[in-house]
Design an enzyme around this catalytic site. Structure first.
Site, short mmCIF file in Angstrom:
data_model
loop_
_atom_site.label_atom_id
_atom_site.label_comp_id
_atom_site.label_asym_id
_atom_site.label_seq_id
_atom_site.Cartn_x
_atom_site.Cartn_y
_atom_site.Cartn_z
N LYS A 85 0.78 -1.29 -0.03
CA LYS A 85 0.03 0.07 -0.24
C LYS A 85 0.87 1.35 -0.05
O LYS A 85 1.81 1.37 0.75
CB LYS A 85 -0.79 0.01 1.33
CG LYS A 85 -2.10 0.59 1.18
CD LYS A 85 -3.29 0.18 2.22
CE LYS A 85 -4.50 0.65 1.93
NZ LYS A 85 -5.20 0.05 3.20
N GLU A 106 -18.99 -6.30 10.45
CA GLU A 106 -20.11 -5.54 11.25
C GLU A 106 -21.15 -6.51 11.94
O GLU A 106 -21.45 -6.27 13.14
CB GLU A 106 -20.62 -4.46 10.76
CG GLU A 106 -19.87 -3.30 10.29
CD GLU A 106 -19.03 -3.39 9.16
OE1 GLU A 106 -19.00 -4.26 8.47
OE2 GLU A 106 -18.02 -2.38 8.92
N ARG A 162 -25.36 -3.27 7.55
CA ARG A 162 -24.94 -4.56 7.74
C ARG A 162 -25.33 -5.26 8.92
O ARG A 162 -25.30 -6.46 8.88
CB ARG A 162 -23.22 -4.55 7.79
CG ARG A 162 -22.75 -4.28 6.16
CD ARG A 162 -22.88 -5.56 5.33
NE ARG A 162 -22.44 -5.32 3.87
CZ ARG A 162 -21.25 -5.40 3.25
NH1 ARG A 162 -20.29 -5.57 4.15
NH2 ARG A 162 -21.05 -5.07 2.16
C1 LIG Z 1 -18.76 -2.91 5.25
C2 LIG Z 1 -17.70 -1.80 5.38
N1 LIG Z 1 -16.91 -1.68 6.60
C3 LIG Z 1 -16.09 -0.89 6.63
C4 LIG Z 1 -15.77 -0.25 5.37
C5 LIG Z 1 -14.33 0.94 5.42
N2 LIG Z 1 -13.34 0.58 4.67
C6 LIG Z 1 -13.08 0.99 3.41
S1 LIG Z 1 -11.70 0.14 2.73
C7 LIG Z 1 -11.39 -0.45 4.10
C8 LIG Z 1 -10.30 -1.55 4.31
C9 LIG Z 1 -10.16 -2.17 2.97
O1 LIG Z 1 -9.01 -3.12 3.11
P1 LIG Z 1 -8.60 -4.12 1.88
O2 LIG Z 1 -9.81 -4.38 1.37
O3 LIG Z 1 -7.64 -4.96 2.13
O4 LIG Z 1 -8.21 -2.80 0.78
P2 LIG Z 1 -6.95 -2.03 0.78
O5 LIG Z 1 -7.35 -0.79 0.96
O6 LIG Z 1 -5.86 -2.50 1.39
O7 LIG Z 1 -6.40 -1.95 -0.93
C10 LIG Z 1 -12.45 -0.38 5.39
C11 LIG Z 1 -12.16 -1.05 6.42
C12 LIG Z 1 -16.27 -0.47 4.22
N3 LIG Z 1 -15.92 0.33 2.98
N4 LIG Z 1 -17.30 -1.33 4.20
MG LIG Z 2 -5.33 -4.51 2.09
#
Ligand SMILES: Cc1ncc(C[n+]2csc(CCOP(=O)(O)OP(=O)(O)O)c2C)c(N)n1
Ligand SMILES: [Mg+2]
Ligand SMILES: CC(=O)[C@@H](O)[C@H](O)COP(=O)(O)O
Length: 632
Positions: free
Chosen positions: A282, A367, A395
């Site tokens: 990242k 969640e 959710r």
């Molecule tokens: C249901 C839900 N909960 C929380 C979030 C907030 N959120 C957005 S991106 C993220 C992290 C995503 O991590 P990953 O899938 O590994 O993607 P990366 O940012 O590492 O590319 C979170 C927790 C969300 N978008 N949807």
């Molecule tokens: Mg990730």
């Protein structure tokens, strides 16, 4: 002309040679830093998927092949490569480029929902549709390691795995992070795979060498492949995926163009469900992001494009107030525990977690699990505080309703980003939580109007032992404290200039209500402005006050359907109070991205609009006509 300027779509990308890919990737990185530093956005996630997205668009044929991005915050590179480079100065701005895929923007965009862990379900559905309609189209789902901690992914994998003749390519973007490092057994499992990169490369080299020698090569390669299986079973836990019926390819260096394309071509040729496990960083290529300890610049404001320093306005938000008060409460109440769904920092739990590390649980992007595990924690004698964004409560509705409320468990849910949030667009506005909570028997919901109210109502909430309590507040700076003239039961009276209108403002809209009342007083219209503090259950004191006014007007930062206004109107009818009520709130539609004040102005939730509407209603009011309870 730069290579980037020459790429107007995937076809241009496919014509580039290996050296040009390296140059283009570097140009895309510079472009991302330059543009997102000015607009704010998901810089870290997108810097991590430059090569990965390029490879997907070189190997597959979007939009004939469907490319789905889970959560969608990491789709900027996809947008750049599909003809939207010139729009990036408008990123996440009203009328401008969405920060997520958008079907109205491009035929290359499939999923718009910014809620995580949905991509694999879309992929399963798309693949079944293509198979049933005889369309030979691949479905590619790009899903992060964080999103994979969401239960929906596993529901989908269970189905995808049984579609052995459906060409679904699952590209796992494994950077080890959600915001902070991704938690849980799956993350550990993925990292155990990451630790064996040499394994695949050794096999790749062996295969290429052997395939170069006819006759001898083939049987030896077959033997090596059989050995791979044996080694996998013995040495590598990636058998888990294969035991599920999913072919597994990886781990692949997610920044190596050739390795990525080789793996994706193998996956494409397979013709069935296959996981390509890519390992990325990242923030890759921008040191301030790579080294950003908290979240590798998952989501930034306006920053210095060299140092990465935040140069936007720093403000004291509702989140800060909650963070401080919960930390204080943690010292007073040893039974308090906190739960986050992979967003410990953004929801303000870092301070509490720093003081009480054993009492803060990160459950991943889960969640539903967060809510029911909170019910378990409460049954076990603790008082959990579940901190999530309001939109993500959607959710966990069933869990809040049946696992918490029906079991009469004392769980406090703190909803940050309630109401119109702004740049993250339709699926991020917290406009449904009051409507959701309104149908839950026994629930207590507070909407603080200022910092003092947040502290007071949070303390009241964690003292409720036998029912869910909810505190909700917006994505905004917290304004000045708004002292009450008096407290009538649980209702705070903020302003009195007459009994023409009882103006009931929910939460942070108190400031708007006071400004509207001032405008109305200037026109000779007397207004009582009240803050109900606890919007559910509806206070009988509020019903009594309504009977003493000509008109009741409610204003809430929630959808009108089933919101606070609708609930108060029902309470007035049940009490045979015939004072007419008009409810103002977020219109029941999906609202595009823009700054919070812009969106609120567009939907008529400003002091000027509210005072104008009230003036019209009072002017038009004949006692007989004022029976209507819902605005036209
Ligand atoms: C249901 C839900 N909960 C929380 C979030 C907030 N959120 C957005 S991106 C993220 C992290 C995503 O991590 P990953 O899938 O590994 O993607 P990366 O940012 O590492 O590319 C979170 C927790 C969300 N978008 N949807
Ligand atoms: Mg990730
Ligand atoms: C996709 C994602 O990360 C969202 O959860 C959103 O970007 C959060 O934004 P804020 O934390 O700035 O409200």
């Amino acid at each position: 002309m730069t290579l980037l300027e020459s790429v107007h779509g995937p076809a241009d990308l496919k014509r580039l040679g290996p050296d040009e890919l390296v140059v283009l990737a570097e140009e895309i990185r510079r472009f991302l830093v330059d543009k997102v530093a000015r607009t704010g956005g998901h810089l870290g996630p997108n810097l991590g998927v430059v090569e990965l997205t390029m490879a997907v668009h070189r190997v597959f044929d979007s939009p004939h092949d469907s490319v789905v991005f889970d959560t969608g915050h990491q789709s900027y590179v996809h947008k750049i490569l599909t003809g939207r480079r010139e729009n990036f100065d408008t990123l996440r701005q009203k009328g401008g480029l969405s920060g997520y895929p958008s079907r109205s923007e491009s035929e290359h965009d499939v999923e718009e929902n910014s809620h995580a862990s949905t991509a694999l379900s879309y992929a399963d559905g798309l693949a079944k549709a293509y198979q049933l309609t005889g369309q030979r189209r691949h479905v590619v789902a790009v899903v992060g390691d964080g999103a994979l901690t969401g239960g929906m992914c596993w529901e989908a994998l269970n189905n995808i795995a049984s579609g052995t003749d459906r060409p679904v390519v699952i590209v796992v973007n494994d950077n080890g992070r959600s915001y902070s490092p991704t938690i849980g057994g799956l993350a550990d499992h993925l990292s155990s795979l990451r630790l064996q990169p040499g394994y695949e490369r050794a096999l790749e080299r062996g295969k290429n060498a052997l395939q170069g020698t006819p006759f001898v090569g083939k049987p030896l390669y077959a033997a090596l492949h059989a050995a791979k299986r044996g080694i996998k079973d013995a040495l590598s836990p990636q058998a888990m995926f294969e035991d599920l019926g999913l072919k597994y390819i990886g781990p692949v260096d997610g920044h190596d163009h050739l390795a990525l394309e080789s793996a994706l071509r193998r996956a494409k040729s397979f013709g069935g469900p296959v996981i390509v496990h890519t390992v990325t960083r990242k923030g890759n290529g921008f040191a301030p992001a790579e080294n950003h300890e908290a979240d590798q610049m998952h989501a930034t404001g306006v920053i210095d494009p060299i140092t990465g320093e935040n140069i936007g306005p720093s403000k004291r938000t509702w989140t800060h107030v909650f963070a401080d008060e919960l930390a204080t409460l943690g010292g007073e109440r040893p039974d308090l525990v906190a739960i986050t769904a992979a967003m410990r920092g953004p929801t303000g739990l870092d301070k509490f977690a720093g003081l009480y590390p054993d009492r803060c649980f990160d459950v991943g992007i889960a969640e539903q699990h967060a809510m029911t595990s909170a019910a378990g924690l409460a049954m076990g004698g603790l008082h959990p505080v579940v901190a999530i964004y309001a939109t993500f409560l959607n959710r966990a509705f069933d869990q809040l309703l049946l696992d918490v409320a029906m079991h009469k468990q004392g769980v406090t849910v703190v909803l940050d980003r309630a109401g119109i949030t702004g740049p993250d667009g339709a699926s991020h506005h917290g406009m449904w939580d009051l409507s959701i909570c309104g149908v839950i028997p026994g629930i207590h919901v507070a909407a603080p109007r200022d910092a003092a109210s947040l502290r007071e109502e949070l303390r009241e909430a964690v003292r409720i032992p036998d029912a869910p309590s909810v505190i909700r507040y917006p994505k905004a700076s917290v304004g000045p404290d708004l002292p009450a003239l008096e407290r009538n039961g649980t209702v705070d009276v903020l302003h009195r200039s007459g009994s023409d209108v009882l103006l009931v403002t929910v939460g942070a809209f108190a400031e708007l209500g006071l400004a509207a009342a001032q405008r109305l007083a200037d026109q000779g219209i007397g207004v009582t402005v009240v803050d109900p503090r606890w919007v559910f259950p509806v206070s009988s004191d509020l019903v009594t006050m309504a009977a003493d006014h000509r008109l009741v007007v409610t204003v809430e930062d929630n959808g009108r359907h089933g919101g606070f206004g609708w609930t108060l109107a029902a309470a007035l009818r049940d009490a045979s109070v015939d004072t007419p009520l008009r409810d103002l709130g977020i219109p029941q539609t999906f609202h595009e991205h823009g700054e919070r004040p812009e969106v609120l102005a567009d939907i008529g939730l400003t002091a000027q609009d509210v005072s104008r509407r009230i003036t019209e209603w009072i002017a038009a009011a004949e006692p007989a006509e004022m029976g209507a309870t819902v605005e036209k």
